[in-house]
Design a protein around this motif. Structure first.
Motif, PDB file in Angstrom:
ATOM      1  N   UNK A  15      -0.777  17.390   2.053  1.00 31.74           N
ATOM      2  CA  UNK A  15      -2.209  17.394   2.355  1.00 31.74           C
ATOM      3  C   UNK A  15      -3.054  17.351   1.091  1.00 31.74           C
ATOM      4  N   UNK A  16      -2.784  18.246   0.136  1.00 30.97           N
ATOM      5  CA  UNK A  16      -3.635  18.335  -1.049  1.00 30.97           C
ATOM      6  C   UNK A  16      -3.444  17.154  -1.995  1.00 30.97           C
ATOM      7  N   UNK A  17      -2.236  16.612  -2.070  1.00 30.90           N
ATOM      8  CA  UNK A  17      -2.030  15.415  -2.887  1.00 30.90           C
ATOM      9  C   UNK A  17      -2.783  14.234  -2.276  1.00 30.90           C
ATOM     10  N   UNK A  18      -2.776  14.146  -0.944  1.00 25.12           N
ATOM     11  CA  UNK A  18      -3.512  13.077  -0.264  1.00 25.12           C
ATOM     12  C   UNK A  18      -5.011  13.231  -0.482  1.00 25.12           C
ATOM     13  N   UNK A  19      -5.498  14.465  -0.390  1.00 22.97           N
ATOM     14  CA  UNK A  19      -6.921  14.716  -0.663  1.00 22.97           C
ATOM     15  C   UNK A  19      -7.246  14.341  -2.107  1.00 22.97           C
ATOM     16  N   UNK A  20      -6.342  14.668  -3.033  1.00 21.70           N
ATOM     17  CA  UNK A  20      -6.547  14.287  -4.431  1.00 21.70           C
ATOM     18  C   UNK A  20      -6.629  12.784  -4.607  1.00 21.70           C
ATOM     19  N   UNK A  21      -5.795  12.041  -3.863  1.00 23.55           N
ATOM     20  CA  UNK A  21      -5.846  10.577  -3.918  1.00 23.55           C
ATOM     21  C   UNK A  21      -7.213  10.068  -3.467  1.00 23.55           C
ATOM     22  N   UNK A  50       0.832  -1.206   0.000  1.00 27.23           N
ATOM     23  CA  UNK A  50       0.000   0.000   0.000  1.00 27.23           C
ATOM     24  C   UNK A  50       0.866   1.256   0.000  1.00 27.23           C
ATOM     25  N   UNK A  51       1.916   1.266   0.823  1.00 26.02           N
ATOM     26  CA  UNK A  51       2.802   2.439   0.904  1.00 26.02           C
ATOM     27  C   UNK A  51       3.497   2.698  -0.430  1.00 26.02           C
ATOM     28  N   UNK A  52       3.964   1.635  -1.086  1.00 25.71           N
ATOM     29  CA  UNK A  52       4.660   1.786  -2.370  1.00 25.71           C
ATOM     30  C   UNK A  52       3.730   2.346  -3.430  1.00 25.71           C
ATOM     31  N   UNK A  53       2.494   1.859  -3.460  1.00 21.92           N
ATOM     32  CA  UNK A  53       1.530   2.326  -4.465  1.00 21.92           C
ATOM     33  C   UNK A  53       1.145   3.780  -4.202  1.00 21.92           C
ATOM     34  N   UNK A  54       0.834   4.107  -2.948  1.00 15.84           N
ATOM     35  CA  UNK A  54       0.420   5.474  -2.628  1.00 15.84           C
ATOM     36  C   UNK A  54       1.552   6.467  -2.861  1.00 15.84           C
ATOM     37  N   UNK A  98      -7.143   8.260   3.436  1.00 14.63           N
ATOM     38  CA  UNK A  98      -6.696   7.746   2.137  1.00 14.63           C
ATOM     39  C   UNK A  98      -6.372   6.258   2.212  1.00 14.63           C
ATOM     40  N   UNK A  99      -5.679   5.841   3.260  1.00  9.77           N
ATOM     41  CA  UNK A  99      -5.345   4.424   3.427  1.00  9.77           C
ATOM     42  C   UNK A  99      -6.615   3.599   3.617  1.00  9.77           C
ATOM     43  N   UNK A 100      -7.578   4.116   4.365  1.00  5.87           N
ATOM     44  CA  UNK A 100      -8.842   3.411   4.598  1.00  5.87           C
ATOM     45  C   UNK A 100      -9.622   3.245   3.292  1.00  5.87           C
ATOM     46  N   UNK A 101      -9.756   4.354   2.529  1.00  2.80           N
ATOM     47  CA  UNK A 101     -10.495   4.301   1.259  1.00  2.80           C
ATOM     48  C   UNK A 101      -9.781   3.374   0.276  1.00  2.80           C
ATOM     49  N   UNK A 127      -7.959   0.773   1.021  1.00  4.76           N
ATOM     50  CA  UNK A 127      -8.222  -0.590   1.447  1.00  4.76           C
ATOM     51  C   UNK A 127      -9.611  -1.056   1.051  1.00  4.76           C
ATOM     52  N   UNK A 128     -10.594  -0.166   1.167  1.00  4.37           N
ATOM     53  CA  UNK A 128     -11.969  -0.521   0.775  1.00  4.37           C
ATOM     54  C   UNK A 128     -12.052  -0.779  -0.713  1.00  4.37           C
ATOM     55  N   UNK A 129     -11.383   0.041  -1.516  1.00  6.73           N
ATOM     56  CA  UNK A 129     -11.401  -0.132  -2.978  1.00  6.73           C
ATOM     57  C   UNK A 129     -10.622  -1.382  -3.395  1.00  6.73           C
ATOM     58  N   UNK A 130      -9.569  -1.700  -2.652  1.00  6.49           N
ATOM     59  CA  UNK A 130      -8.738  -2.842  -3.014  1.00  6.49           C
ATOM     60  C   UNK A 130      -9.492  -4.154  -2.869  1.00  6.49           C
ATOM     61  N   UNK A 131     -10.303  -4.254  -1.821  1.00 15.00           N
ATOM     62  CA  UNK A 131     -10.985  -5.511  -1.554  1.00 15.00           C
ATOM     63  C   UNK A 131     -12.461  -5.463  -1.915  1.00 15.00           C
ATOM     64  N   UNK A 132     -12.873  -4.398  -2.634  1.00 20.64           N
ATOM     65  CA  UNK A 132     -14.263  -4.270  -3.069  1.00 20.64           C
ATOM     66  C   UNK A 132     -14.531  -5.277  -4.185  1.00 20.64           C
TER      67      UNK A 132
END
Length: 235
Positions: A135-141, A89-93, A225-228, A230-235
């Motif tokens: 902050x803004x890059x994370x919000x964009x993610x 997850x860290x590498x992808x983000x 961002x990490x939570x969302x 994770x939800x998208x990864x296993x959706x």
């Protein structure tokens, strides 16, 4: 699993190739520079007006471009493959954010030069820019993960532009003390306060509270961002 710079670099290089083919994102990156050039052309020496171009660059180049790049991966169905790859997850983000971060820094520097803004206390100013950038890059993610298409990021991201980039506008439109106090805690206002204090030649002691509030925004947005993700990864 160890953090792999090689995987991050591979994601970065792929995003670079995609960026060169995407006229929408290139125009989006150029838009804050055009705005900053206009501010410089009219010759305004008001720091509040000049720093608005920096806010604009962080929101547009940081949040919007990142959202568009992540949403584009979803449209092409390549993001799911990346999520299910050996990359962590860290590498992808980090990999998906690296190109946007570099591009945004270039746009911010360009905006400062074009708007002819005299940077006060460079070390503290750079610290505030880096916090705003993360902050803004994370919000964009987050916006990109929540959007289904690139065009949808414009609709979903508009409240971000208004709320996070133009917080001062709400203070001018209301006399409600609760709303004004809430707006004061927005990232845009915290950045404004830092830059205004630095312009008055204040040191870190005069801006420490604002920096800590910005840091809290960064931590909360990263957790979301990490939570969302994770939800998208296993959706």
């Amino acid at each position: 699993m160890q953090f792999s710079i090689r995987r991050v670099n591979a994601i970065f290089r792929k995003d670079w190739k995609d960026l060169m083919k995407n006229s929408y994102i290139i125009f989006t990156l150029a838009f804050p520079l055009i705005f900053a050039a206009w501010i410089g052309r009219i010759g305004s020496e008001d720091p509040a007006f000049q720093t608005f171009s920096i806010h604009f660059a962080l929101v547009i180049a940081g949040a919007f471009v990142q959202a568009a790049m992540v949403a584009e991966e979803k449209e092409k169905n390549t993001l799911r493959g990346l999520m299910l790859s050996p990359a962590s997850t860290a590498e992808i983000l980090v990999g998906k954010s690296a190109l946007t971060a570099v591009s945004t820094l270039v746009v911010v520097i360009g905006s400062i030069l074009l708007a002819e803004y005299k940077v006060p206390s460079p070390p503290l100013f750079i610290l505030s820019i880096l916090l705003g950038l993360v902050l803004f890059v994370t919000i964009g993610t987050i916006l990109g993960l929540l959007s289904r298409t690139v065009m949808e990021t414009t609709i979903v991201g508009m409240p971000v532009l208004v709320i996070f980039g133009m917080g001062s506008m709400f203070k001018a439109m209301t006399d409600n003390e609760m709303i004004i106090k809430a707006v004061d805690y927005l990232p845009s206002e915290q950045l404004n306060m830092i830059w205004m204090e630095l312009d008055r030649e204040m040191n870190i002691s005069g801006t420490i509270d604002n920096i800590l509030i910005l840091l809290a925004w960064v931590v909360v947005s990263f957790v979301i961002a990490v939570f969302v993700y994770g939800k998208r990864r296993f959706d």
